[in-house]
Design a protein around this motif. Structure first.
Motif, PDB file in Angstrom:
ATOM      1  N   ARG A 117       0.832  -1.205   0.000  1.00 35.85           N
ATOM      2  CA  ARG A 117       0.000   0.000   0.000  1.00 35.85           C
ATOM      3  C   ARG A 117       0.866   1.255   0.000  1.00 35.85           C
ATOM      4  NH1 ARG A 117      -1.975   3.380   4.069  1.00 35.85           N
ATOM      5  NH2 ARG A 117      -3.997   4.363   3.624  1.00 35.85           N
ATOM      6  N   LEU A 118       1.916   1.278   0.799  1.00 32.58           N
ATOM      7  CA  LEU A 118       2.783   2.447   0.868  1.00 32.58           C
ATOM      8  C   LEU A 118       3.517   2.664  -0.444  1.00 32.58           C
ATOM      9  CD1 LEU A 118       4.270   1.922   4.452  1.00 32.58           C
ATOM     10  CD2 LEU A 118       2.490   3.573   3.779  1.00 32.58           C
ATOM     11  N   ARG A 119       3.910   1.581  -1.089  1.00 28.22           N
ATOM     12  CA  ARG A 119       4.603   1.703  -2.375  1.00 28.22           C
ATOM     13  C   ARG A 119       3.656   2.248  -3.440  1.00 28.22           C
ATOM     14  NH1 ARG A 119       6.405  -2.277  -6.625  1.00 28.22           N
ATOM     15  NH2 ARG A 119       8.436  -1.524  -7.393  1.00 28.22           N
ATOM     16  N   ALA A 120       2.412   1.759  -3.447  1.00 26.57           N
ATOM     17  CA  ALA A 120       1.419   2.284  -4.391  1.00 26.57           C
ATOM     18  C   ALA A 120       1.154   3.761  -4.130  1.00 26.57           C
ATOM     19  CB  ALA A 120       0.125   1.479  -4.282  1.00 26.57           C
ATOM     20  N   MET A 121       1.074   4.136  -2.874  1.00 28.87           N
ATOM     21  CA  MET A 121       0.868   5.533  -2.503  1.00 28.87           C
ATOM     22  C   MET A 121       2.022   6.396  -3.002  1.00 28.87           C
ATOM     23  SD  MET A 121       0.544   7.096   1.351  1.00 28.87           S
ATOM     24  CE  MET A 121      -0.860   6.047   1.748  1.00 28.87           C
ATOM     25  N   ALA A 122       3.255   5.923  -2.775  1.00 23.99           N
ATOM     26  CA  ALA A 122       4.426   6.688  -3.195  1.00 23.99           C
ATOM     27  C   ALA A 122       4.499   6.797  -4.718  1.00 23.99           C
ATOM     28  CB  ALA A 122       5.693   6.039  -2.641  1.00 23.99           C
ATOM     29  N   TYR A 123       4.156   5.719  -5.412  1.00 29.58           N
ATOM     30  CA  TYR A 123       4.145   5.770  -6.882  1.00 29.58           C
ATOM     31  C   TYR A 123       3.140   6.795  -7.374  1.00 29.58           C
ATOM     32  CZ  TYR A 123       2.879   4.554 -11.669  1.00 29.58           C
ATOM     33  OH  TYR A 123       2.581   4.628 -13.014  1.00 29.58           O
ATOM     34  N   ARG A 124       1.952   6.797  -6.783  1.00 30.07           N
ATOM     35  CA  ARG A 124       0.914   7.751  -7.197  1.00 30.07           C
ATOM     36  C   ARG A 124       1.376   9.189  -6.957  1.00 30.07           C
ATOM     37  NH1 ARG A 124      -4.772   6.757  -7.083  1.00 30.07           N
ATOM     38  NH2 ARG A 124      -4.195   4.555  -6.980  1.00 30.07           N
ATOM     39  N   MET A 125       2.099   9.408  -5.856  1.00 34.62           N
ATOM     40  CA  MET A 125       2.561  10.759  -5.535  1.00 34.62           C
ATOM     41  C   MET A 125       3.731  11.198  -6.411  1.00 34.62           C
ATOM     42  SD  MET A 125       2.520  10.706  -1.387  1.00 34.62           S
ATOM     43  CE  MET A 125       1.011  10.502  -0.437  1.00 34.62           C
ATOM     44  N   LEU A 126       4.599  10.252  -6.789  1.00 38.91           N
ATOM     45  CA  LEU A 126       5.852  10.611  -7.445  1.00 38.91           C
ATOM     46  C   LEU A 126       5.873  10.318  -8.943  1.00 38.91           C
ATOM     47  CD1 LEU A 126       8.244   9.255  -4.676  1.00 38.91           C
ATOM     48  CD2 LEU A 126       7.727  11.655  -5.139  1.00 38.91           C
ATOM     49  N   GLY A 127       5.015   9.404  -9.409  1.00 35.70           N
ATOM     50  CA  GLY A 127       5.013   9.063 -10.828  1.00 35.70           C
ATOM     51  C   GLY A 127       6.257   8.313 -11.261  1.00 35.70           C
ATOM     52  N   SER A 128       6.971   7.727 -10.316  1.00 33.92           N
ATOM     53  CA  SER A 128       8.215   7.019 -10.617  1.00 33.92           C
ATOM     54  C   SER A 128       8.326   5.810  -9.702  1.00 33.92           C
ATOM     55  CB  SER A 128       9.415   7.953 -10.403  1.00 33.92           C
ATOM     56  OG  SER A 128      10.628   7.220 -10.383  1.00 33.92           O
ATOM     57  N   VAL A 129       8.500   4.644 -10.298  1.00 35.70           N
ATOM     58  CA  VAL A 129       8.636   3.427  -9.505  1.00 35.70           C
ATOM     59  C   VAL A 129       9.938   3.455  -8.714  1.00 35.70           C
ATOM     60  CG1 VAL A 129       8.857   0.919  -9.617  1.00 35.70           C
ATOM     61  CG2 VAL A 129       7.209   2.084 -11.100  1.00 35.70           C
TER      62      VAL A 129
END
Length: 285
Positions: free
Chosen positions: A15-27
């Motif tokens: 969940r945190l990784r998905a959140m960070a991806y959504r915020m940053l646009g970078s895996v």
């Protein structure tokens, strides 16, 4: 780091990784953000965390906000220079880690809109609208009042609603995409225009430091015919859960083309052809 915080971090990582991806646009930046959160947990006294889940959400949001602000301040990745990282899967198969990202993923067209938001707007919108974090908690992260935070999310929401949204399943979208490529290879402009919405957006990231964009079916059809390579091989893939195509030439990846299909027509095409980024974004065979 407390045992409870350790357990919560491992359980909440997808969940945190998905959140960070959504915020940053970078895996890759999302993974960097989670690594920073892990380091912060190592420095946190055992009796300092009463709500491990809330603490980790806040820590992730703070880290992403710092990265966004730093990016803007250094003009490291200014708006309009590159496409967000796509999440690419082949034949619908994905590793458990990638599948977790896809569960909370948004289309690439929407991710482009998110990339154009102010950092505070982006954080407020993603946390509240995508992950149901209350405005009071987001306000503390942004150092704003709850009402100001609500207004940030509202402004972001208005812009997000204007983004093209894919319709149907990939199986519904695929015939439209196939028709587009068949017409491009024939050089059939009439058939191409039929496959495209009148106000279709064609966007390209060639890794040149500038994102080019054109609007309108006539121009998009002309570009498609111009760039239809006779030796290209097309590989059906999914990008952020929607129908897409990986184009290879002589067995080397040349471009990734993501499509947004609505009402039986293509409303947006995003082309990633940056030779430095593309190989790293493709799933391993």
């Amino acid at each position: 780091m407390t045992d409870s915080l350790t357990r919560e971090l491992e359980q909440s990582r997808p969940r945190l990784r998905a959140m960070a991806y959504r915020m940053l646009g970078s895996v890759s930046e999302a993974d960097d953000a989670l690594q920073e959160v892990w380091l912060r947990t190592r420095r946190t006294p055992g009796d300092a965390v009463r709500n491990p889940g809330g603490w980790l959400t806040t820590a992730t949001a703070h880290t992403c906000l710092d990265l966004l602000r730093s990016r803007n301040a250094r003009h490291e990745v200014p708006v309009g220079v590159r496409l967000p990282d796509p999440i690419v899967t082949v034949d619908g198969h994905a590793t458990p880690e990638t599948q977790a990202l896809l569960t909370d993923s948004v289309g690439l067209a929407l991710q482009v809109v998110l990339d154009r938001l102010d950092p505070a707007e982006r954080i407020a919108f993603v946390l509240h609208d995508s992950f149901a974090v209350p405005f009071g908690e987001i306000a503390a992260i942004l150092n704003r009042s709850p009402e100001a935070t609500r207004q940030l999310a509202s402004r972001a929401r208005r812009r997000v609603r204007a983004a093209p949204t894919p319709e149907g399943t990939p199986s519904d979208q695929r015939p439209v995409v196939d028709a587009f490529f068949a017409a491009a290879r024939r050089g059939d402009l009439t058939a191409l225009i039929r496959a495209l919405a009148p106000d279709v957006i064609l966007r390209g990231d060639l890794g040149t430091g500038k994102l080019w964009e054109t609007t309108g079916s006539d121009e998009a059809a002309a570009q498609a015919v111009r760039f239809a390579h006779p030796r290209a091989t097309l590989h059906p893939v999914l990008v952020n859960g929607a129908a897409a195509v990986l184009v290879t030439i002589a067995d080397r990846p040349a471009s990734l083309m993501a499509f947004t299909v609505a009402h039986g027509r293509i409303t947006e095409i995003d082309v990633l052809a940056d030779p430095h980024r593309l190989p790293a974004l493709l799933p391993e065979n």
